[in-house]
Design a protein around this motif. Structure first.
Motif, PDB file in Angstrom:
ATOM      1  N   ALA A  30       0.378  -1.113   0.079  1.00 22.56           N
ATOM      2  CA  ALA A  30      -0.123   0.308   0.507  1.00 22.56           C
ATOM      3  C   ALA A  30       0.923   1.167   0.105  1.00 22.56           C
ATOM      4  O   ALA A  30       0.689   2.590  -0.489  1.00 22.56           O
ATOM      5  N   LEU A  31       2.051   1.085   0.756  1.00 17.27           N
ATOM      6  CA  LEU A  31       2.811   2.579   0.328  1.00 17.27           C
ATOM      7  C   LEU A  31       3.993   2.231  -0.534  1.00 17.27           C
ATOM      8  O   LEU A  31       3.910   3.965  -0.870  1.00 17.27           O
ATOM      9  N   VAL A  32       3.924   1.785  -1.146  1.00 18.48           N
ATOM     10  CA  VAL A  32       4.285   1.706  -2.620  1.00 18.48           C
ATOM     11  C   VAL A  32       3.680   2.207  -3.673  1.00 18.48           C
ATOM     12  O   VAL A  32       4.085   3.319  -4.355  1.00 18.48           O
ATOM     13  N   TRP A  41      13.207  10.444   0.430  1.00 21.03           N
ATOM     14  CA  TRP A  41      13.293   9.945   1.895  1.00 21.03           C
ATOM     15  C   TRP A  41      11.628   9.015   1.569  1.00 21.03           C
ATOM     16  O   TRP A  41      11.611   8.199   2.536  1.00 21.03           O
ATOM     17  N   TYR A  42      11.144   9.524   0.335  1.00 19.30           N
ATOM     18  CA  TYR A  42       9.955   9.005   0.917  1.00 19.30           C
ATOM     19  C   TYR A  42       9.764   7.262  -0.112  1.00 19.30           C
ATOM     20  O   TYR A  42       9.171   6.474   0.607  1.00 19.30           O
ATOM     21  N   ALA A  43      10.631   6.657  -0.013  1.00 16.69           N
ATOM     22  CA  ALA A  43      11.308   5.323  -0.282  1.00 16.69           C
ATOM     23  C   ALA A  43      11.555   4.680   0.960  1.00 16.69           C
ATOM     24  O   ALA A  43      11.236   3.368   0.817  1.00 16.69           O
ATOM     25  N   THR A  44      11.713   5.851   1.976  1.00 16.21           N
ATOM     26  CA  THR A  44      11.530   4.944   3.597  1.00 16.21           C
ATOM     27  C   THR A  44      10.282   4.373   4.147  1.00 16.21           C
ATOM     28  O   THR A  44      10.346   3.533   4.898  1.00 16.21           O
ATOM     29  N   TRP A  45       9.398   4.335   3.489  1.00 16.34           N
ATOM     30  CA  TRP A  45       7.539   3.954   3.973  1.00 16.34           C
ATOM     31  C   TRP A  45       8.211   2.965   3.706  1.00 16.34           C
ATOM     32  O   TRP A  45       7.577   2.186   4.798  1.00 16.34           O
ATOM     33  N   PRO A  46       8.114   2.626   2.258  1.00 18.39           N
ATOM     34  CA  PRO A  46       7.537   0.984   2.341  1.00 18.39           C
ATOM     35  C   PRO A  46       8.971   0.187   2.164  1.00 18.39           C
ATOM     36  O   PRO A  46       8.071  -0.892   2.950  1.00 18.39           O
ATOM     37  N   LEU A  47      10.292   1.269   2.310  1.00 18.51           N
ATOM     38  CA  LEU A  47      11.172   0.066   2.633  1.00 18.51           C
ATOM     39  C   LEU A  47      11.556  -1.442   4.367  1.00 18.51           C
ATOM     40  O   LEU A  47      11.522  -1.956   3.930  1.00 18.51           O
ATOM     41  N   ALA A  48      10.785   0.362   4.943  1.00 13.92           N
ATOM     42  CA  ALA A  48      10.335  -0.627   6.339  1.00 13.92           C
ATOM     43  C   ALA A  48       9.943  -1.794   6.732  1.00 13.92           C
ATOM     44  O   ALA A  48       9.995  -2.729   7.248  1.00 13.92           O
ATOM     45  N   LEU A  49       8.478  -1.533   5.757  1.00 18.57           N
ATOM     46  CA  LEU A  49       8.087  -2.798   6.265  1.00 18.57           C
ATOM     47  C   LEU A  49       7.646  -3.696   5.188  1.00 18.57           C
ATOM     48  O   LEU A  49       8.013  -5.081   5.073  1.00 18.57           O
ATOM     49  N   TRP A  84      13.801  -6.048  -5.800  1.00 18.23           N
ATOM     50  CA  TRP A  84      12.430  -4.973  -6.233  1.00 18.23           C
ATOM     51  C   TRP A  84      12.533  -4.149  -5.924  1.00 18.23           C
ATOM     52  O   TRP A  84      12.412  -2.757  -6.357  1.00 18.23           O
ATOM     53  N   PHE A  85      12.652  -3.849  -3.998  1.00 15.32           N
ATOM     54  CA  PHE A  85      12.392  -2.343  -3.810  1.00 15.32           C
ATOM     55  C   PHE A  85      13.387  -2.178  -3.154  1.00 15.32           C
ATOM     56  O   PHE A  85      13.654  -0.784  -2.769  1.00 15.32           O
ATOM     57  N   ALA A  91      15.754   2.411  -3.821  1.00 12.05           N
ATOM     58  CA  ALA A  91      16.623   2.734  -2.696  1.00 12.05           C
ATOM     59  C   ALA A  91      17.275   3.113  -2.522  1.00 12.05           C
ATOM     60  O   ALA A  91      18.276   4.169  -2.545  1.00 12.05           O
ATOM     61  N   ALA A  92      18.492   2.078  -3.904  1.00 10.57           N
ATOM     62  CA  ALA A  92      19.540   2.599  -3.487  1.00 10.57           C
ATOM     63  C   ALA A  92      19.853   3.681  -4.822  1.00 10.57           C
ATOM     64  O   ALA A  92      20.632   4.502  -4.256  1.00 10.57           O
ATOM     65  N   VAL A  93      18.972   3.435  -6.007  1.00 10.39           N
ATOM     66  CA  VAL A  93      19.254   4.704  -6.906  1.00 10.39           C
ATOM     67  C   VAL A  93      18.554   5.675  -6.242  1.00 10.39           C
ATOM     68  O   VAL A  93      19.241   7.223  -6.932  1.00 10.39           O
ATOM     69  N   ALA A  94      17.912   5.876  -4.798  1.00 12.73           N
ATOM     70  CA  ALA A  94      17.313   7.263  -5.033  1.00 12.73           C
ATOM     71  C   ALA A  94      18.139   7.975  -4.118  1.00 12.73           C
ATOM     72  O   ALA A  94      18.180   9.241  -4.094  1.00 12.73           O
ATOM     73  N   ALA A  95      19.270   7.342  -3.822  1.00  9.35           N
ATOM     74  CA  ALA A  95      19.949   7.688  -2.639  1.00  9.35           C
ATOM     75  C   ALA A  95      20.870   8.508  -3.593  1.00  9.35           C
ATOM     76  O   ALA A  95      21.403   9.684  -3.022  1.00  9.35           O
ATOM     77  N   PHE A  96      20.738   9.107  -4.522  1.00  7.70           N
ATOM     78  CA  PHE A  96      21.667   9.627  -5.810  1.00  7.70           C
ATOM     79  C   PHE A  96      20.844  10.755  -6.461  1.00  7.70           C
ATOM     80  O   PHE A  96      22.094  11.437  -7.218  1.00  7.70           O
ATOM     81  N   LEU A  97      19.730  10.879  -5.945  1.00  4.24           N
ATOM     82  CA  LEU A  97      19.102  12.082  -6.225  1.00  4.24           C
ATOM     83  C   LEU A  97      19.352  12.940  -5.847  1.00  4.24           C
ATOM     84  O   LEU A  97      19.011  14.041  -6.491  1.00  4.24           O
TER      85      LEU A  97
END
Length: 489
Positions: free
Chosen positions: A400-402, A414-422, A432-433, A437-443
């Protein structure tokens, strides 16, 4: 037993975190840093080359170290210690990757000085630190709930000046991360997932250290409250008092960021005992409603914060898939001499699709949840009935968070941390998730410059092509059904 490879990953990440902290002191989101900078102007600054070199090298080391152990750290304790080691340099660094902490400070100042942050922007309120706030957010009302406005005002009162307020906001964010860290092992055990994997993916992620710790984003508080509420529901299923408390914690998460509300229907399944879904939902909903009413009354702001949510999409970036599709339609229209102005339309359509997806996802999760205790032909995957149901509910919440992140009008790293935890607590496969999150770290760059602003056309086209590819590949819903029923490694 710790392997040489794991030790290498640990200390490569430490070096990466130190380099990121150095980049922060050279050219981070400092109060007097020039606003509206571009990658070229940062490069031309006196310390520009050193700043960018430290930032890129540090990010690469941290992401590479995290990625190398994505299947799980040697042990849960090892994962916690390593995540702490990586966070220490970032804990004492200037704000990194965003200037949002200054917006929080001014919104807290606005409320603390008697103005309504949902009615006026921080510039009109007369915040003395308004020059530190990104121009796009100076005239917009606060998009956060009354719970976080109260916390921001407390930070202003305790901090006094700007520096003290930023420090207080970082302490609040770190408290959110620590709360999440406290709840993770219990949730992992309840879902039958190795703590060494869940803790590693959820806590050692570079996005957590850079954006939740160093950047002091309020997403940390939201996540801490979400996991705490889910933990209470999972460990005391069917008990009215526990469900009321779980609902109140989830309600407080919603009063920090409204996006947390999508987890609530899945929390009902996590806290249900046997077939008592409706009764559990009533108790949990009562606790949530009580928290919303109490925080709105305590702040004296009512529900004015709901209107502020509409301004959170003022920023247009291709990292939001609906916005990227709107850009591409506009580009196509320009080729034939038209100006369709499609971005608002694609965003509204995406939100409507999100509502449909969330309902369908809950329905699917509920059906799988009901069959989790169906004996030899069920979906327990070798786990106990309770663990199977817990895993199914948490996985549904993560998905649902994805969906919320993918279909929202705006996306920030930082929005990627929402689904990452669950998903760290429930998903069978991780790439796949973990990869997004790794790519987002470079944005983002250390001063808060968002690289998506400078890659608008190619980024929008690339995102649209990726969406088409994924839609074609996932057109058969059997892939999703088989994935949801697979047990975690």
């Amino acid at each position: 037993m710790t392997t040489p490879g794991a030790s290498l990953s640990r200390y490569a990440g430490v070096v990466g975190a130190v380099l990121l902290a150095v980049a922060g002191y050279l050219g981070g989101a400092l109060p007097d840093a020039p606003l509206g900078a571009t990658p070229v102007s940062i490069w031309r600054a006196p310390d520009g080359p050193a700043t960018l070199a430290c930032w890129l090298a540090g990010t690469a080391l941290l992401v590479g170290a995290w990625w190398s152990l994505r299947a799980g750290a040697p042990s849960g304790r090892w994962a916690y210690v390593t995540a702490g080691l990586w966070a220490l340099p970032l804990l004492v660094a200037p704000p990194l990757g965003s200037r949002d902490v200054y917006s929080y400070a001014c919104q807290g100042w606005t409320y603390a000085h008697g103005a309504d942050p949902y009615a006026v922007g921080v510039a009109a309120a007369g915040c003395p630190w308004v020059e530190t706030v990104a121009p796009i957010w100076r005239d917009t009302p606060a998009p956060y709930g009354p719970g976080f406005v109260l916390l921001a005002a407390l930070a202003v009162v305790l901090g006094g000046g700007l520096t003290g307020t930023v420090v207080a906001l970082r302490v609040i964010a770190v408290a959110g991360v620590l709360l999440a860290a406290y709840c993770l092992p219990g949730l992992a055990r309840a879902a039958g997932v190795p703590t060494r994997r869940a803790a590693w993916l959820a806590l050692a992620a570079p996005l957590v250290g850079v954006h939740l710790v160093a950047g002091a984003h309020n997403d940390a508080v939201m996540l801490g409250l979400l996991l705490c509420g889910l933990s209470v529901a999972v460990h005391r299923p069917g008990r009215p008092a526990a469900l009321l408390l779980a609902g109140a914690l989830l309600g407080l998460a919603v009063t920090v960021k409204a996006s947390a509300v999508v987890v609530v229907p899945f929390a009902v399944l996590a806290g249900a005992s046997g077939r008592t879904v409706f009764r559990s939902g009533a108790w949990l909903g009562g606790g949530l409603l009580g928290a919303l009413l109490a925080s709105s009354a305590l702040s004296g702001l009512g529900f004015g914060w709901v209107g502020g949510l509409t301004r959170s999409g003022d920023s247009e970036q291709w990292t939001s898939p609906p916005t990227a599709v709107g850009f591409v339609v506009d580009y196509a229209g320009a080729l034939v001499g038209r100006e369709p102005q499609s971005v608002p339309v694609t965003r509204v359509l995406a939100l409507a699709l999100l509502a449909v997806v969330l309902v369908a996802l809950w329905w699917r999760t509920w059906r799988v949840w009901r069959r989790a205790d169906a004996g030899p032909g069920g979906l327990s995957g070798g786990l106990s009935d309770g663990s199977a149901r817990c895993r199914v509910a948490l996985r549904g919440a993560g998905l649902a968070l994805v969906a919320t992140v993918v279909l929202s009008p705006v996306f920030h790293p930082w929005y990627a941390t929402w689904p990452l935890a669950l998903l760290a607590l429930s998903a069978a496969r991780t790439t796949w998730f973990v990869l997004p999150a790794a790519v987002a770290a470079f944005l983002a760059l250390p001063d808060g410059t968002n690289l998506a602003r400078f890659t608008k056309a190619p980024g929008a086209v690339a995102m649209t092509v990726l969406l088409l590819f994924l839609l074609l590949r996932r057109s058969d819903a059997r892939a999703l059904r088989s994935w949801m029923s697979a047990p975690p490694h």
